[in-house]
Motif scaffolding. Structure first.
Motif, PDB file in Angstrom:
ATOM      1  N   ILE A  14       0.846  -1.197   0.000  1.00  0.00           N
ATOM      2  CA  ILE A  14       0.000   0.000   0.000  1.00  0.00           C
ATOM      3  C   ILE A  14       0.879   1.244   0.000  1.00  0.00           C
ATOM      4  CG2 ILE A  14      -1.686   1.345   1.313  1.00  0.00           C
ATOM      5  CD1 ILE A  14      -2.850  -1.176  -0.080  1.00  0.00           C
ATOM      6  N   ASP A  15       1.922   1.238   0.794  1.00  0.00           N
ATOM      7  CA  ASP A  15       2.834   2.379   0.856  1.00  0.00           C
ATOM      8  C   ASP A  15       3.412   2.693  -0.522  1.00  0.00           C
ATOM      9  OD1 ASP A  15       4.306   4.363   2.458  1.00  0.00           O
ATOM     10  OD2 ASP A  15       6.062   3.164   1.915  1.00  0.00           O
ATOM     11  N   LEU A  16       3.750   1.657  -1.278  1.00  0.00           N
ATOM     12  CA  LEU A  16       4.295   1.860  -2.621  1.00  0.00           C
ATOM     13  C   LEU A  16       3.245   2.382  -3.604  1.00  0.00           C
ATOM     14  CD1 LEU A  16       6.506  -1.346  -2.940  1.00  0.00           C
ATOM     15  CD2 LEU A  16       7.284   1.013  -2.585  1.00  0.00           C
ATOM     16  N   LEU A  17       1.986   2.118  -3.334  1.00  0.00           N
ATOM     17  CA  LEU A  17       0.908   2.553  -4.227  1.00  0.00           C
ATOM     18  C   LEU A  17       0.397   3.963  -3.918  1.00  0.00           C
ATOM     19  CD1 LEU A  17      -1.195  -0.742  -4.387  1.00  0.00           C
ATOM     20  CD2 LEU A  17       0.232   0.208  -6.203  1.00  0.00           C
ATOM     21  N   GLN A  60      -8.057   3.802   5.451  1.00  0.00           N
ATOM     22  CA  GLN A  60      -9.100   4.076   6.447  1.00  0.00           C
ATOM     23  C   GLN A  60      -8.760   3.463   7.800  1.00  0.00           C
ATOM     24  OE1 GLN A  60     -12.691   2.549   4.669  1.00  0.00           O
ATOM     25  NE2 GLN A  60     -13.072   4.425   3.529  1.00  0.00           N
ATOM     26  N   GLU A  61      -8.029   2.347   7.793  1.00  0.00           N
ATOM     27  CA  GLU A  61      -7.729   1.633   9.031  1.00  0.00           C
ATOM     28  C   GLU A  61      -6.313   1.863   9.566  1.00  0.00           C
ATOM     29  OE1 GLU A  61     -10.044  -0.156  10.647  1.00  0.00           O
ATOM     30  OE2 GLU A  61     -11.469   0.453   9.094  1.00  0.00           O
ATOM     31  N   CYS A  62      -5.427   2.361   8.731  1.00  0.00           N
ATOM     32  CA  CYS A  62      -4.004   2.442   9.097  1.00  0.00           C
ATOM     33  C   CYS A  62      -3.580   3.899   9.321  1.00  0.00           C
ATOM     34  CB  CYS A  62      -3.156   1.803   7.995  1.00  0.00           C
ATOM     35  SG  CYS A  62      -1.383   1.869   8.314  1.00  0.00           S
ATOM     36  N   HIS A  63      -3.283   4.223  10.566  1.00  0.00           N
ATOM     37  CA  HIS A  63      -2.890   5.596  10.897  1.00  0.00           C
ATOM     38  C   HIS A  63      -1.556   5.969  10.266  1.00  0.00           C
ATOM     39  CE1 HIS A  63      -6.256   6.095  13.546  1.00  0.00           C
ATOM     40  NE2 HIS A  63      -5.955   4.971  14.168  1.00  0.00           N
ATOM     41  N   LEU A  64      -0.649   5.030  10.175  1.00  0.00           N
ATOM     42  CA  LEU A  64       0.645   5.292   9.553  1.00  0.00           C
ATOM     43  C   LEU A  64       0.467   5.666   8.077  1.00  0.00           C
ATOM     44  CD1 LEU A  64       3.442   5.157  10.825  1.00  0.00           C
ATOM     45  CD2 LEU A  64       3.728   2.918   9.783  1.00  0.00           C
ATOM     46  N   CYS A  65      -0.381   4.925   7.388  1.00  0.00           N
ATOM     47  CA  CYS A  65      -0.622   5.219   5.971  1.00  0.00           C
ATOM     48  C   CYS A  65      -1.426   6.506   5.793  1.00  0.00           C
ATOM     49  CB  CYS A  65      -1.304   4.040   5.283  1.00  0.00           C
ATOM     50  SG  CYS A  65      -0.151   2.691   4.950  1.00  0.00           S
ATOM     51  N   ARG A  68      -8.505  -0.942  -2.764  1.00  0.00           N
ATOM     52  CA  ARG A  68      -7.641  -1.618  -1.792  1.00  0.00           C
ATOM     53  C   ARG A  68      -6.877  -0.593  -0.956  1.00  0.00           C
ATOM     54  NH1 ARG A  68      -2.392  -4.652  -3.610  1.00  0.00           N
ATOM     55  NH2 ARG A  68      -1.581  -5.236  -1.589  1.00  0.00           N
ATOM     56  N   VAL A  69      -6.310   0.411  -1.629  1.00  0.00           N
ATOM     57  CA  VAL A  69      -5.566   1.460  -0.917  1.00  0.00           C
ATOM     58  C   VAL A  69      -6.515   2.249  -0.012  1.00  0.00           C
ATOM     59  CG1 VAL A  69      -4.247   3.595  -1.187  1.00  0.00           C
ATOM     60  CG2 VAL A  69      -3.758   1.639  -2.668  1.00  0.00           C
ATOM     61  N   ARG A  70      -7.660   2.633  -0.544  1.00  0.00           N
ATOM     62  CA  ARG A  70      -8.622   3.424   0.220  1.00  0.00           C
ATOM     63  C   ARG A  70      -9.032   2.697   1.503  1.00  0.00           C
ATOM     64  NH1 ARG A  70     -13.763   2.879   0.384  1.00  0.00           N
ATOM     65  NH2 ARG A  70     -13.891   1.737  -1.577  1.00  0.00           N
ATOM     66  N   TRP A  90       0.566   6.817  -6.582  1.00  0.00           N
ATOM     67  CA  TRP A  90      -0.352   6.598  -7.706  1.00  0.00           C
ATOM     68  C   TRP A  90      -1.799   6.781  -7.270  1.00  0.00           C
ATOM     69  CZ3 TRP A  90       4.328   4.402  -7.187  1.00  0.00           C
ATOM     70  CH2 TRP A  90       5.200   4.567  -8.254  1.00  0.00           C
ATOM     71  N   TYR A  91      -2.081   6.488  -6.017  1.00  0.00           N
ATOM     72  CA  TYR A  91      -3.421   6.730  -5.469  1.00  0.00           C
ATOM     73  C   TYR A  91      -3.697   8.234  -5.456  1.00  0.00           C
ATOM     74  CZ  TYR A  91      -7.262   6.722  -2.066  1.00  0.00           C
ATOM     75  OH  TYR A  91      -8.469   6.898  -1.431  1.00  0.00           O
ATOM     76  N   VAL A  92      -2.721   8.993  -5.003  1.00  0.00           N
ATOM     77  CA  VAL A  92      -2.878  10.445  -4.901  1.00  0.00           C
ATOM     78  C   VAL A  92      -3.050  11.081  -6.279  1.00  0.00           C
ATOM     79  CG1 VAL A  92      -1.688  12.590  -4.266  1.00  0.00           C
ATOM     80  CG2 VAL A  92      -1.700  10.657  -2.693  1.00  0.00           C
ATOM     81  N   ASN A  93      -2.298  10.612  -7.275  1.00  0.00           N
ATOM     82  CA  ASN A  93      -2.415  11.245  -8.589  1.00  0.00           C
ATOM     83  C   ASN A  93      -3.546  10.675  -9.442  1.00  0.00           C
ATOM     84  OD1 ASN A  93      -1.489   8.953 -10.008  1.00  0.00           O
ATOM     85  ND2 ASN A  93       0.580   9.761 -10.241  1.00  0.00           N
ATOM     86  N   GLY A  94      -4.291   9.721  -8.876  1.00  0.00           N
ATOM     87  CA  GLY A  94      -5.488   9.219  -9.541  1.00  0.00           C
ATOM     88  C   GLY A  94      -5.247   8.214 -10.647  1.00  0.00           C
ATOM     89  N   SER A  95      -4.066   7.624 -10.695  1.00  0.00           N
ATOM     90  CA  SER A  95      -3.768   6.712 -11.796  1.00  0.00           C
ATOM     91  C   SER A  95      -3.982   5.236 -11.463  1.00  0.00           C
ATOM     92  CB  SER A  95      -2.340   6.936 -12.305  1.00  0.00           C
ATOM     93  OG  SER A  95      -1.401   6.642 -11.310  1.00  0.00           O
TER      94      SER A  95
END
Length: 87
Positions: A17-20, A42-47, A36-38, A23-28
């Motif tokens: 997830i950290d590696l993604l 939602q559950e991971c404070h670090l992420c 999956r990232v979203r 790409w999640y932020v730029n919408g690609s």
């Protein structure tokens, strides 16, 4: 699945997830990866913190690019013509 294996799987998921995140932020990301990232964020404070940082970096980069001038139409051709004429 024993506790150590569950922790290892969770850690692998976190790394992926950290590696993604960029790409999640730029919408690609495509639908399944985006979801999956979203869900993970939602559950991971670090992420959540990392997502905030990546979003800030993207915003800063975008604002820097807004100040850059666009190349003039035909500018490359003009430069190449001038170079050829000086040879």
């Amino acid at each position: 699945m024993n506790r150590d294996r569950k922790a290892e799987v969770a850690q692998d998921e976190h790394r992926e997830i950290d590696l993604l995140l960029p790409w999640y932020v730029n919408g690609s990301l495509g639908g399944p990866e985006r979801d999956r990232v979203r869900l993970h964020v939602q559950e991971c404070h670090l992420c959540q913190q990392e997502l905030s940082l990546v979003s800030l970096i993207q915003t800063e980069i975008a604002s820097e690019r807004q100040g850059e001038p666009e190349p003039a139409p035909g500018g490359l051709e003009q430069v190449l013509t001038k170079i050829k004429s000086q040879q």
